[in-house]
Design an enzyme around this catalytic site. Structure first.
Site, PDB file in Angstrom:
ATOM      1  N   HIS A  15       0.824  -1.205   0.000  1.00  0.00           N
ATOM      2  CA  HIS A  15       0.000   0.000   0.000  1.00  0.00           C
ATOM      3  C   HIS A  15       0.862   1.260   0.000  1.00  0.00           C
ATOM      4  CE1 HIS A  15      -4.102  -1.742   1.058  1.00  0.00           C
ATOM      5  NE2 HIS A  15      -3.298  -2.785   0.989  1.00  0.00           N
ATOM      6  N   ASP A  40      -6.462   5.503   3.034  1.00  0.00           N
ATOM      7  CA  ASP A  40      -6.645   4.117   2.609  1.00  0.00           C
ATOM      8  C   ASP A  40      -7.988   3.592   3.115  1.00  0.00           C
ATOM      9  OD1 ASP A  40      -5.940   1.655   1.431  1.00  0.00           O
ATOM     10  OD2 ASP A  40      -3.864   1.848   2.103  1.00  0.00           O
TER      11      ASP A  40
END
Length: 487
Positions: free
Chosen positions: A20, A132
């Site tokens: 990520h 996120d």
């Protein structure tokens, strides 16, 4: 791109995983390259920021744009310190080497860092937050301060729309048959029901999308996921904006120079398209049984191979406990390398120069776990894939690659339960059969299209939308949810 002659501060807040943080970093680079008045802050734990810090201080390389250093100089790293938990020391404030049973503890510590994150919002005072999907609370903290935010999905639209579909429309079949998992479809989505700190991953995902201002950004491109992007937009009730594959520059020179030289010299002695690269990402340990089956498949395939094996490191231990699955897999099967010999097989411990391997003329195929970023790299490099998904979003990603015609999938009896004979057959088919020739032709066409198009158009569109959000705020429009405004 600056409409008002001012600078814009953007705070990025990825989940605590290598898969990520690097897409967020790549997005930051492209945003700074497109908008010269933008400064991007990337917020994460100190252990997670270490590789990003190394990337920021790379010397210029041949082929870099002249202003690439200037773009990177407008990326700043911000450390977030998680609260101390007895079973989670600071070196485990990351998913790398994290024993699976500690994942709920990591999410709990992450959630408990909200006061510290709010303090960073007050200090940095960003114009915009990019967050996120596991921390909807971050967007709420920003909105309470009048800061707009949107979620950036580092995964693909096919798998995200699949999960959202079975969250909103549990009794209906997913409308795209190529991505269905048969009788496993509904059971597979139960992984989202895993809870940490009183919140399931399903609620985290859906709330992050719901709170996202005007649109959701996603690491994908329309050439491969157009119908899934449109369907995700329908489910989310807002626009889904693809930002391109975000394939990074070749950072392989960050690896130990001797390791890089060893791998490249070994590859250089092999014939064109004769080697299979085998890697299962940075966060998965093969079990003892999986190691034995994979070794058997490699041995009986007859192919040359580079196999990246993750052996347990000291830092994977937490409070005296080890991941039992990883402990079982600390050694290769007895006699494996003696039978293979150093000329046919190369085993690399932990990390390999993936980009350099994927672009080498000796490489014939990539046997992959189907992590999203690895798939994007393989497609851009024009490398046919042998799909062996093991968990998380990987089975859905594998189905998409097969649908696109750029991969063959190894059959399994439940994810992670594969046989060596099927591994060997898949390798031989991709390297030597007519089916493999068709896969190679398709992926090379895809690679040419990706190189020709690039991702600048997508980044320009995203920058325009980001500036619109910032400028709305300047015009006095509230970015707070209606229920908050009413209070």
């Amino acid at each position: 791109m600056n409409m008002k002659g001012k600078s814009y501060r953007v705070l990025m807040f990825p989940w605590l995983a290598h898969g990520h943080i690097l897409p967020f970093f790549e997005l930051a680079r492209r945003l700074c390259g497109e908008c010269k008045d933008m400064v991007v802050y990337i917020c994460s734990t100190p252990i997670n920021l270490l590789p990003v810090r190394n990337l920021l201080h790379l010397p210029p390389r041949q082929g870099d744009r002249d202003d690439d250093d200037n773009d990177r100089s407008r990326i700043e790293l911000v450390e977030l310190h998680l609260p101390s938990l007895s079973d989670l020391p600071p070196h485990l404030h990351t998913t790398k080497y994290l024993p699976p049973d500690l994942m709920p503890s990591l999410k709990r510590a992450f959630d408990l860092s909200e006061p510290s994150f709010s303090g960073l919002l007050d200090t940095i005072q960003p114009d915009l937050l990019i967050y996120d999907f596991l921390q909807p609370w971050a967007c709420l903290a920003a909105q309470r301060r009048g800061i707009p935010g949107f979620t950036f999905m580092a995964s693909g639209a096919a798998q995200t729309s699949f999960f959202c579909h079975y969250s909103y429309l549990a009794e209906e079949e997913f409308p795209f048959s190529a991505i269905r998992l048969g009788t496993e479809s509904r059971r597979y989505t139960e992984m989202l029901d895993k809870s940490a700190n009183g919140m399931s991953d399903r609620d985290r995902l859906l709330n992050s999308i719901k709170l996202s201002s005007n649109f959701v950004a996603i690491k994908s491109f329309r050439d491969i996921e157009s119908k899934y992007i449109e369907y995700l937009s329908f489910l989310a009730g807002k626009e889904v904006v693809p930002v391109g594959p975000l394939v990074p520059d070749n950072y392989d020179h960050l690896v130990d120079a001797d390791q890089l030289k060893r791998v490249m010299e070994w590859l250089g002695k092999k014939g064109r398209r004769s080697v299979v690269f085998v890697s299962f990402g940075t966060e998965y340990f093969l079990s003892e049984e999986q190691m034995e089956q994979m070794a058997s498949g490699l041995e009986h395939s007859g192919a040359n191979f580079i196999w990246v094996v993750r052996f347990l490191k000291e830092e994977a231990a937490a409070a005296g406990r080890r991941n039992s699955k990883a402990t079982q897999a600390m050694k290769l099967p007895p006699g494996f390398m003696d039978r293979i010999g150093p000329e046919r097989g190369l085993v690399v411990d932990g990390w390999a120069p993936q980009r350099s391997i994927l672009t080498h003329p000796s490489l014939g195929a990539f046997l992959t776990h189907c992590g999203w970023s690895s798939l994007m790299e393989a497609m851009q490099s024009g490398v046919p894939m042998i799909a062996l998904p093991l968990h998380l979003d990987q089975p859905l990603n594998a189905k998409l690659m097969v649908e696109l015609g750029v991969a063959l999938e190894i059959p399994q009896q439940g994810f992670g339960n594969f046989k060596g004979k099927d591994v060997a057959r898949g390798m031989r088919e991709v390297l030597r059969s007519e089916i493999g020739h068709s896969v190679r032709k398709k992926v090379e066409e895809m690679a040419e299209a990706m190189r020709r198009k690039g991702d600048r158009h997508e980044i320009q569109e995203l920058v325009e939308k980001m500036l619109q959000l910032c400028n709305k705020d300047e015009q006095g429009e509230s970015n707070m949810p209606r229920e908050m405004v009413a209070n």
